[in-house]
Motif scaffolding. Structure first.
Motif, PDB file in Angstrom:
ATOM      1  N   PHE A 178       5.174 -40.467   6.138  1.00  0.00           N
ATOM      2  CA  PHE A 178       5.337 -40.472   7.600  1.00  0.00           C
ATOM      3  C   PHE A 178       5.867 -39.137   8.113  1.00  0.00           C
ATOM      4  N   PHE A 225       4.660 -47.365  11.710  1.00  0.00           N
ATOM      5  CA  PHE A 225       3.362 -46.806  12.092  1.00  0.00           C
ATOM      6  C   PHE A 225       3.235 -46.608  13.597  1.00  0.00           C
ATOM      7  N   TYR A 267       5.929 -42.616  13.760  1.00  0.00           N
ATOM      8  CA  TYR A 267       5.125 -41.741  12.905  1.00  0.00           C
ATOM      9  C   TYR A 267       4.688 -40.558  13.764  1.00  0.00           C
ATOM     10  N   SER A 325       1.038 -38.806  14.635  1.00  0.00           N
ATOM     11  CA  SER A 325      -0.095 -39.711  14.406  1.00  0.00           C
ATOM     12  C   SER A 325      -0.756 -40.049  15.732  1.00  0.00           C
ATOM     13  N   THR A 361      -4.957 -45.059   7.184  1.00  0.00           N
ATOM     14  CA  THR A 361      -3.993 -45.017   6.077  1.00  0.00           C
ATOM     15  C   THR A 361      -4.620 -45.331   4.732  1.00  0.00           C
ATOM     16  N   THR A 409       0.956 -52.694   5.628  1.00  0.00           N
ATOM     17  CA  THR A 409       0.396 -51.493   6.250  1.00  0.00           C
ATOM     18  C   THR A 409      -0.652 -51.861   7.287  1.00  0.00           C
ATOM     19  N   GLY A 429       0.974 -52.920  10.345  1.00  0.00           N
ATOM     20  CA  GLY A 429       1.487 -51.791  11.121  1.00  0.00           C
ATOM     21  C   GLY A 429       0.416 -51.114  11.947  1.00  0.00           C
ATOM     22  N   LEU A 430      -0.760 -50.906  11.369  1.00  0.00           N
ATOM     23  CA  LEU A 430      -1.836 -50.254  12.104  1.00  0.00           C
ATOM     24  C   LEU A 430      -2.359 -51.144  13.219  1.00  0.00           C
ATOM     25  N   ARG A 469       0.485 -51.079  16.092  1.00  0.00           N
ATOM     26  CA  ARG A 469       1.053 -49.801  16.537  1.00  0.00           C
ATOM     27  C   ARG A 469       0.741 -49.464  17.985  1.00  0.00           C
TER      28      ARG A 469
END
Length: 970
Positions: free
Chosen positions: A458, A545, A550, A553, A559, A603, A606-607, A610
Motif C-alpha cells: 500500500f 483499499f 491507499y 490508487s 490487485t 482483498t 476491499g476492492l 473502496r
C-alpha cells in the motif's frame, strides 16, 4: 550478551535463507525442503494401515454402525459408529457420530465426527467454503426407504429414483448405485481409520498392546507383551511431537488424522485434486506398475520451478475428484482444509460393478475401477458424493455448494503484461508506448514488489513512481488498467502505518502460546501475517483499499495477491508452522489450505467496497482452495521457460477448471529463465486460449516484451494476441456460462465427447467451450501436428477454413505463425474483428458471427453482453442472445427470462450495435440469396482451399446484436 548473539545468528540465518530464495531461483526445486509421505507421521500411519489391510486376506473394517441407532429425519440420517478394535477408550467413549445428508440438489453428504471428544475437532471449513445453507430432500424425493434383517439400509433418491445409497452396518460401508449399478463406494476396502483425540498417556487407540494368556500352571492369566510387526509399529509413528529437518511441530493435541478409501466402480479414469504438475487423467500411486510411489499431496506450498510429472504439492489445493467412464460419471468433494494425501490405484477388473463392459468386437470383459485412499491430518470426515447423471449436472451441483466463478470485468480476460519488475514510472510509459508503436493490443500492466517503499504494501517508491495516480490515468486514457502486488506478510516496522494498525488491532497470527505474534521472514525481512480468520482483520484489511488510505490508487488500479500459501522463508517447508494459532484458538494445521482463499476474499471485499462506483473487483491469487472462484483468478505459479512447462500447462489448467476454478492461467513464456524466440512465440499461441492470459518473467530474466525478438516473431506474437481480442465476445460469453452453472471454460475433450473412449486420457488438446478445438505446439521445430477430431461432424480451421472430418486422428499443418485451432460444425461463434489498442476501445464495435453448419445444415451459439464493469448485470442489465440456423434461416432470440427487468438505456444502446458480417462455413453450394424481411443482402462465396465446401460472407446485413431477427439463406 548471549541472547544478543543468538538473535544475531538468527537474523543472519534469515537473511541467508531469503537471499537464497532470490538468487537460488535459477536452480531446480529443492525437493529436500518438502516432505514425502514417509516424513509425514499421519500419512505414514494411514498408509501402513492400508498395507495391513492388503496383506490380510480376511481383512474387514473394524467399524460397525449400530442399526438400532439409525434415524432419518428431515433429510438427515444419523447413527452411532464404533471401532470394535478399540481396547483403550479415551476419557469419553461415546464413539463416533455418523451422518448422511440427502440434499435437495441430489447430492449426498457423509460426515463422521467424534461424539464427545476431549477437545472439539475443528469443523469450521464448511463456514468458509459452502456458500449458503442447502436444502434437504423431502419425503417426496425419497421414494423408498428399506432396512433388512442384516442392518443394511437402502434409500432411493434422485431423478426417477435412479440413485440408491446403501448403508451396511457390519462392517460399515456406504455404497452409491446408479440404476442398480455400484458407482461410488465408501470404505469398501475397510480403510476407514479415525484417530480419536486423547491424552498422551492413553496409549494408541485400536491397537492391542497386551493380550491375556493362561499360565502353564493353570493359575489364572498373565499379561504378555506381543511383539509388533513393522507395519504395526508404523501405526504409532510420530503420533505426538514431530520433527522435519530443523523444525519441530509440537502437535499439542496429539494425533487426530483420519482416512478412508473411496472406490470409483467401473471407472478407470479419475481427474481433479489440483494442484499438481501432472497429467489430466490421474496416474496410479499404488499397485503393480504404478508410475508414482508417492501419494498426491494437497498442502499449499511455495514450490518455485516445480518439477513436472510429479504428485508433489504446489500452490493450491482442491480436494475434488471426478471419475468418468462411457457409462457413468461421478465425483466426490472431500471437504477438508488440512494437509491431505491421496493414493490412487487402478484395477483392471472390478468385482463390485456387477456388469460386464464391452470393448470393440463385443468381447465381454470385467469393468475396470479406480480405488482411492484419502488421508487428512485433522478436522472431521466430511465428503460429498455427486452422481450427475451428466458432467454438466455434476458441475452444477458442485458449484451450488461452493459457488461459481465470479463474473469478471471485461478487461481482465484480455492480455496482461507483467514482469518482476517494471522499474520506474518512465519504464511503464515506455513499455506502454511500445505496444502502441508495434500495434499490439493489451489491457493491463502489472507492478511487482519493487514498486513499493521497501516492500511495504500500500505504498510507492516515490523516487521511482513519483506520480502513481497520473501514471494510472495515462493508462486509463487508452482504456488500460494497472495491477500492483500486495502480499499477506507485513513488515515489522512501527513507522509503517499498516504494521502499526495491525498491531493496535491485534490481528496478527499468534505463536503456539496463543499470545505473542508469529514472526517470520519474507520479502520485507522480519514480518507478521494477517489472521484473516479474525472478522476484525478482514474488515480492516478491506478498508486499506480505500482511495484515501491507499494513497496513489485510483479506480483503474487492481490487485495481485502473491505468497499467500502462505510463503514463509524461515518456516518448515517454506510455509507457516502448523501449531501457530488463529482467531478462535484454531491451530493453523486445520485451515492451512484455506488461508490463501481467505486473503483473496478480504482483498476482493476491499476492492468492492473502496468506492461507490459499483465496480467489480479483479484480484489474482496464487494460493487457492474450493471456493476461490468466488473472488477472482489464479495462476499456476512460478513455472519455467521450457518446452516441458509449456506442455504441462494445459493439463494443469484443465484440471483446475474441472475442479471449479474456471479463471486460471499459466505465466506465458515461463517465469524463470529466458525462452528462445520459438518457445516464447508458441507459448503466446497457446496462452491466448488460457482463461487468464498474462505474460510474466522473473527479476533475473531478460526483457521479453513481445516486440524485442524482432521478425518474424513480433508479427507472429502480434497475430496471436490479436486473435485473442477477436474472440473476446466468445470468452466473455463462456465466463457468463461459468458464472451460472459452474462449467469449465476450457474443457477436456471427454467433457464434450463423453462416449468417445479415445479422449478419456487426452490432455494435449482441448476445447474452448463446446466450439473451438485447440492443439498447442509444445515441441521445437514442429510444423505438423497430430490432432484428434472427435465426433462424426466436420471441423473448420479458424484461419484457412479448411475442413477435417471426424472421428479420428489427422496430421495437420502447424506452421510457425499459428497452432491448430478448429471450429466445430454445428456451432456459431461471435467475434469482433476490428482490433484496437485495448478491449475498452472495442466495446462499441460491431460483431461478426461465424457459423459452422453441421451435416443437417444446422448450428447454434450464444452471446452474453453487459457493461463489462459494474454489478448492474445482477439486476437484469444484460443481453443474452441465442443464434440458431435451421431450415435455411438464421434466427436471433433473447434468452433473458421475461421476469428480468428491462435493460437500461446504456444496454439498449449496446443492443443496437450492429452485426457487420456473417461468415457461413460448410455449404455444399454457394448461397444465391440472403434476405432479411424484404431486403436482399450482399453475399460473396468462395470455395475453401481444402474440403470442397463453400465459405460465404454476408456483408452488412443491417441487423442488430441485441434485437430479434430472421435471416434466410437460399
Amino acid at each position: 550478551m548471549a541472547h544478543a548473539k543468538s538473535r544475531s545468528k538468527k537474523t543472519i540465518l534469515r537473511s541467508v535463507l531469503a537471499l537464497g530464495l532470490v538468487l537460488g531461483c535459477v536452480n531446480a526445486v529443492k525437493r529436500e525442503d518438502f516432505k514425502t509421505c514417509s516424513q509425514s507421521g499421519f500419512c505414514t500411519r494411514n498408509r501402513a494401515y492400508a498395507d495391513m489391510a492388503k496383506e490380510d486376506p480376511k481383512w474387514a473394517s473394524p467399524f460397525q454402525l449400530n442399526p438400532s441407532s439409525l434415524r432419518l429425519k428431515e433429510g438427515i440420517l444419523t447413527g452411532d459408529l464404533f471401532n470394535t478394535q478399540e481396547s483403550q477408550q479415551p476419557a469419553s467413549s461415546a464413539g463416533l457420530g455418523f451422518e448422511l445428508h440427502l440434499l435437495d440438489n441430489d447430492v449426498v453428504r457423509v460426515r463422521v465426527n467424534e461424539r464427545d471428544p476431549i477437545h472439539p475437532r475443528y469443523d469450521g471449513v464448511q463456514d468458509t467454503v459452502l456458500i449458503k445453507p442447502y436444502g434437504f430432500a423431502t419425503e417426496a424425493n425419497i421414494e423408498r426407504l428399506q432396512k433388512d434383517d442384516n442392518g443394511i439400509l437402502t434409500i432411493q433418491y434422485g431423478p426417477n429414483n435412479r440413485n440408491t445409497v446403501r448403508i451396511s452396518s457390519a462392517p460399515f460401508k456406504v455404497e452409491f448405485l446408479v440404476n442398480g449399478v455400484p458407482t461410488v463406494l465408501l470404505n469398501n476396502d475397510g480403510l476407514l481409520r479415525f484417530e480419536r483425540l486423547r491424552n498422551k498417556d492413553d496409549g494408541v487407540l485400536g491397537e492391542n498392546k497386551l493380550v491375556d494368556q493362561a499360565s502353564e500352571e493353570g493359575e489364572g492369566e498373565i499379561e504378555t507383551q506381543v511383539e509388533k510387526s513393522p507395519l504395526e509399529l508404523k501405526l504409532e509413528e510420530n503420533s505426538w511431537e514431530e520433527r522435519f529437518k530443523e523444525f519441530t511441530d509440537s502437535k499439542p493435541r496429539g494425533p487426530e488424522s483420519f482416512g478412508m478409501d473411496i472406490t470409483f466402480s467401473g471407472i478407470n479414469h479419475v481427474y481433479g485434486i489440483p494442484e499438481h504438475a501432472t497429467s489430466l487423467s490421474l496416474k496410479a500411486t499404488r499397485g503393480t506398475g504404478a508410475p508414482y510411489s508417492e501419494p498426491y499431496r494437497l498442502y499449499n506450498l511455495d514450490v518455485f520451478e516445480y518439477e513436472i510429472d510429479n504428485p508433489m504439492a504446489l500452490y493450491g489445493s482442491i480436494p475434488f475428484m471426478l471419475g468418468h467412464s462411457k457409462n457413468n460419471t461421478a465425483a466426490v468433494f472431500w471437504m477438508n482444509a488440512a494437509e491431505t494425501w491421496i493414493d490412487v490405484e487402478k484395477s483392471a477388473t472390478d468385482n463390485n460393478s456387477g456388469l460386464l463392459s464391452w470393448i470393440k468386437g463385443k468381447k465381454p470383459v470385467q469393468a475396470a475401477s479406480t480405488k482411492t485412499h484419502w488421508i487428512s491430518e485433522s478436522g472431521v470426515l466430511d465428503v460429498f458424493v455427486f452422481l450427475g447423471p451428466t458432467q454438466r449436472d455434476i458441475f452444477r451441483q458442485y458449484s451450488s455448494l461452493v459457488g461459481t466463478t465470479v463474473m469478471p470485468q471485461a478487461f481482465s480476460i484480455a492480455y496482461h503484461q507483467c514482469r518482476w519488475n517494471y522499474n520506474t514510472q518512465q519504464d511503464v510509459a515506455e513499455v506502454d508506448a511500445g505496444f502502441d508503436e508495434h500495434d499490439i493490443p493489451y489491457d493491463v500492466l502489472w507492478l511487482d514488489i519493487e514498486h513499493t517503499n521497501g516492500k511495504r504494501y500500500f505504498t510507492w517508491d516515490e523516487a521511482k513512481f513519483p506520480n502513481p495516480a497520473d501514471m494510472q490515468q495515462g493508462l486509463a486514457n487508452k482504456g488500460r488498467k494497472m495491477v500492483t502486488i500486495i502480499d499477506p506478510h507485513i513488515k515489522m516496522d512501527s513507522g509503517y502505518h499498516v504494521s502499526q494498525q495491525g498491531a493496535d488491532l491485534d490481528v496478527y497470527i499468534k505463536n503456539k502460546d496463543g499470545t505473542s505474534n508469529f514472526d517470520g521472514w519474507c520479502w520485507p525481512g522480519s514480518s507478521q501475517w494477517i489472521d484473516f480468520y479474525n472478522p476484525k482483520a478482514r474488515d480492516w484489511w478491506a478498508s486499506l483499499f480505500k482511495y484515501e488510505t491507499y494513497v496513489g490508487s485510483t479506480k483503474s488500479l487492481f490487485t495481485w495477491n502473491d505468497m499467500n500459501e502462505p510463503s514463509v522463508f524461515t518456516g518448515p517447508e517454506i510455509t507457516i508452522p502448523k501449531d501457530v494459532i488463529h482467531y478462535g484458538n484454531v491451530e493453523h494445521r486445520n485451515v492451512h489450505n484455506l488461508y490463501g482463499t481467505m486473503f483473496h476474499s478480504a482483498t476482493a471485499q476491499g476492492l468492492t467496497e473502496r468506492n461507490e462506483t459499483n465496480q467489480r473487483p479483479f484480484v489474482l491469487s496464487r494460493a487457492f482452495f474450493a471456493g476461490t472462484q468466488r473472488y477472482g483468478a489464479i495462476w499456476t505459479g512460478d513455472n519455467v521457460a521450457s518446452w516441458e512447462h509449456l506442455e504441462i500447462a494445459s493439463p494443469m489448467l484443465l484440471t483446475i477448471g474441472l475442479s471449479g476454478v474456471a479463471f486460471s492461467g499459466a505465466d506465458v513464456g515461463g517465469f524463470f529463465g529466458n525462452p528462445e524466440p520459438e518457445l516464447l512465440t508458441r507459448w503466446y499461441q497457446a496462452g491466448i486460449y488460457y482463461p487468464f492470459f498474462r505474460a510474466h518473467a522473473h527479476l533475473d530474466s531478460k526483457r521479453r516484451e513481445p516486440w524485442l525478438f524482432g521478425e518474424p516473431y513480433t508479427s507472429q506474437i502480434r497475430e496471436a494476441i490479436r486473435t485473442r481480442y477477436a474472440y473476446l465476445p466468445l470468452w466473455y460469453t463462456l465466463f457468463h456460462e461459468a458464472s451460472i452453472d459452474g462449467m469449465p471454460i476450457i474443457r477436456p475433450m471427454f467433457t464434450v465427447f463423453p462416449e468417445d473412449e479415445a479422449v478419456f486420457g487426452m490432455d494435449d488438446q482441448y476445447m474452448v467451450g463446446d466450439a473451438l478445438l485447440v492443439k498447442p505446439v509444445v515441441k521445437p521445430g514442429v510444423t505438423q501436428s497430430t490432432v484428434y477430431f472427435a465426433g462424426t461432424e466436420k471441423w473448420f480451421d479458424i484461419k484457412s477454413f479448411s475442413v477435417q472430418q471426424g472421428p479420428g486422428a489427422k496430421e495437420v499443418d502447424s506452421p510457425a505463425d499459428r497452432i491448430p485451432v478448429y471450429q466445430r460444425a454445428g456451432t456459431i461463434v461471435p467475434k469482433r474483428e476490428r482490433i484496437r489498442r485495448s478491449s475498452k476501445a472495442m466495446e462499441n464495435d460491431p460483431f461478426t458471427l461465424v457459423i459452422a453448419l453441421d451435416s443437417k445444415g444446422e448450428a447454434s451459439g450464444k452471446l452474453y453482453l453487459d457493461d463489462g464493469e459494474t454489478f448492474n448485470y445482477q439486476h437484469g442489465d444484460y443481453i443474452l442472445r441465442e443464434f440458431k440456423v435451421s431450415t435455411g434461416t438464421l434466427s436471433s432470440r433473447s434468452l433473458k427470462p421475461t421476469t428480468e427487468p428491462e435493460a437500461s438505456d446504456f444496454m439498449q444502446h449496446k443492443a443496437g450495435l450492429r452485426i457487420e458480417r456473417i461468415v457461413v462455413l460448410g455449404l455444399a453450394a454457394p448461397l444465391k440469396q440472403v434476405r432479411v424481411a424484404d431486403r436482399e443482402i450482399e453475399v460473396g462465396c468462395a470455395q475453401a482451399a481444402q474440403g470442397g465446401h463453400y465459405v460465404c460472407t454476408v456483408k452488412e446485413p443491417r441487423v442488430n446484436i441485441g434485437k430479434d431477427f430472421d435471416l434466410s439463406f437460399v
